[in-house]
Design a protein around this motif. Sequence first.
Motif, mmCIF file in Angstrom:
data_model
loop_
_atom_site.group_PDB
_atom_site.id
_atom_site.type_symbol
_atom_site.label_atom_id
_atom_site.label_comp_id
_atom_site.label_asym_id
_atom_site.label_seq_id
_atom_site.Cartn_x
_atom_site.Cartn_y
_atom_site.Cartn_z
ATOM 1 N N ILE A 1 0.820 -1.212 0.000
ATOM 2 C CA ILE A 1 0.000 0.000 0.000
ATOM 3 C C ILE A 1 0.854 1.263 0.000
ATOM 4 N N MET A 2 1.784 1.387 0.966
ATOM 5 C CA MET A 2 2.540 2.626 1.077
ATOM 6 C C MET A 2 3.742 2.459 1.992
ATOM 7 N N ALA A 3 4.609 3.486 1.982
ATOM 8 C CA ALA A 3 5.809 3.493 2.823
ATOM 9 C C ALA A 3 5.957 4.844 3.496
ATOM 10 N N ARG A 4 6.573 4.836 4.683
ATOM 11 C CA ARG A 4 6.912 6.075 5.381
ATOM 12 C C ARG A 4 8.256 5.903 6.066
ATOM 13 N N ILE A 5 8.908 7.034 6.351
ATOM 14 C CA ILE A 5 10.158 7.039 7.095
ATOM 15 C C ILE A 5 9.998 7.946 8.306
ATOM 16 N N GLU A 6 10.450 7.478 9.464
ATOM 17 C CA GLU A 6 10.294 8.248 10.702
ATOM 18 C C GLU A 6 11.200 7.657 11.773
ATOM 19 N N LYS A 7 11.910 8.524 12.502
ATOM 20 C CA LYS A 7 12.659 8.090 13.686
ATOM 21 C C LYS A 7 13.604 6.933 13.357
ATOM 22 N N GLU A 8 14.361 7.064 12.271
ATOM 23 C CA GLU A 8 15.292 6.022 11.831
ATOM 24 C C GLU A 8 14.601 4.678 11.600
ATOM 25 N N ARG A 9 13.329 4.745 11.264
ATOM 26 C CA ARG A 9 12.569 3.538 10.945
ATOM 27 C C ARG A 9 11.933 3.705 9.560
ATOM 28 N N ILE A 10 11.852 2.603 8.842
ATOM 29 C CA ILE A 10 11.140 2.554 7.576
ATOM 30 C C ILE A 10 9.920 1.673 7.785
ATOM 31 N N TYR A 11 8.762 2.153 7.347
ATOM 32 C CA TYR A 11 7.514 1.422 7.538
ATOM 33 C C TYR A 11 6.938 1.057 6.170
ATOM 34 N N TYR A 12 6.667 -0.231 5.979
ATOM 35 C CA TYR A 12 5.988 -0.711 4.780
ATOM 36 C C TYR A 12 4.629 -1.265 5.207
ATOM 37 N N LEU A 13 3.585 -0.733 4.613
ATOM 38 C CA LEU A 13 2.249 -1.239 4.908
ATOM 39 C C LEU A 13 1.738 -2.059 3.730
ATOM 40 N N PHE A 14 1.314 -3.274 4.044
ATOM 41 C CA PHE A 14 0.649 -4.146 3.089
ATOM 42 C C PHE A 14 -0.780 -4.360 3.578
ATOM 43 N N THR A 15 -1.600 -4.944 2.755
ATOM 44 C CA THR A 15 -2.995 -5.144 3.136
ATOM 45 C C THR A 15 -3.118 -5.953 4.420
ATOM 46 N N HIS A 16 -2.248 -6.949 4.593
ATOM 47 C CA HIS A 16 -2.385 -7.836 5.746
ATOM 48 C C HIS A 16 -1.118 -7.940 6.591
ATOM 49 N N LYS A 17 -0.204 -6.986 6.460
ATOM 50 C CA LYS A 17 0.975 -6.996 7.327
ATOM 51 C C LYS A 17 1.631 -5.624 7.352
#
Length: 268
Positions: A243-259
């Motif tokens: 779905i999407m990605a974000r970067i914050e606080k030295e973290r990378i976040y990947y959002l998928f439909t079910h994880k």
Amino acid sequence: MRMYLFCICFLLLFVSGISSAQELLYQKPLNSAAKSMTTDELGNVYIIFKDNSLVKYSLNGDSLGNYRSIQNGDLATVDASNPLKLLLFYPEYGKITFLDRMLSPKNEMDLKKLNLFQPTAAGMARDGNIWVYDVQLAKLQKIDEQLNVMQQSDDLRSATGDVLFPVQILDRDRKIYTVDTAKGIFVFDQYATILTNMDLFHVKQLQVFDHTLVYSTQQKWISYDLNIMKEQTLPLPDDPEFIMARIEKERIYYLFTHKLQIFRTIHN
């Protein structure tokens, strides 16, 4: 400091490539289908699910709270600029709900009482007030929680020669960014005077770090330097559930439909 860490993190990603510059810290299975997310400056992540619920997770993937409204229509966006005061925007019914850090409701605003019948975007102002855009009025307005208008733009149909449909409003470094996926990004000053527009299209969700814009379009993650007007791109996961990605606080976040995947940027 936050901007400095961001520059290091994103530079590592672009120089080293996305796979070698990050380490998977956590993969969180999601029981419900996700549709969007945002993060705050503390590294917490907020996921909006298709059943209209909102769940908050820590930067390590621990669940910290949840909230769901069944009476305000579709939850379109969450603004977590202030982790102590979350703004939830429900455009279908013209409602804004404020939650505290535990996701307990604190206040609700009905934009129809201000004759805003077609709001498409709302976001927190840096001074604690609210920015909102209404298509019918065609103005960007700053309002307080008592529905008093503090600032407003001119009719933007005259200023732009078009009808804007922004889906995100972001207040950063004394500038207001409105994101219209079809017409680009428009930038305003603190008095709601339009400064410029950028032909950056199909932006899913914008982040601003000093003079750098970060956003994704389809399968690309883009860093756009406003000083030199140059972009750099990275590929994103080739997965139909991504779905999407974000970067914050030295973290990378990947959002998928079910994880949800959380990565740590690696400093070599």
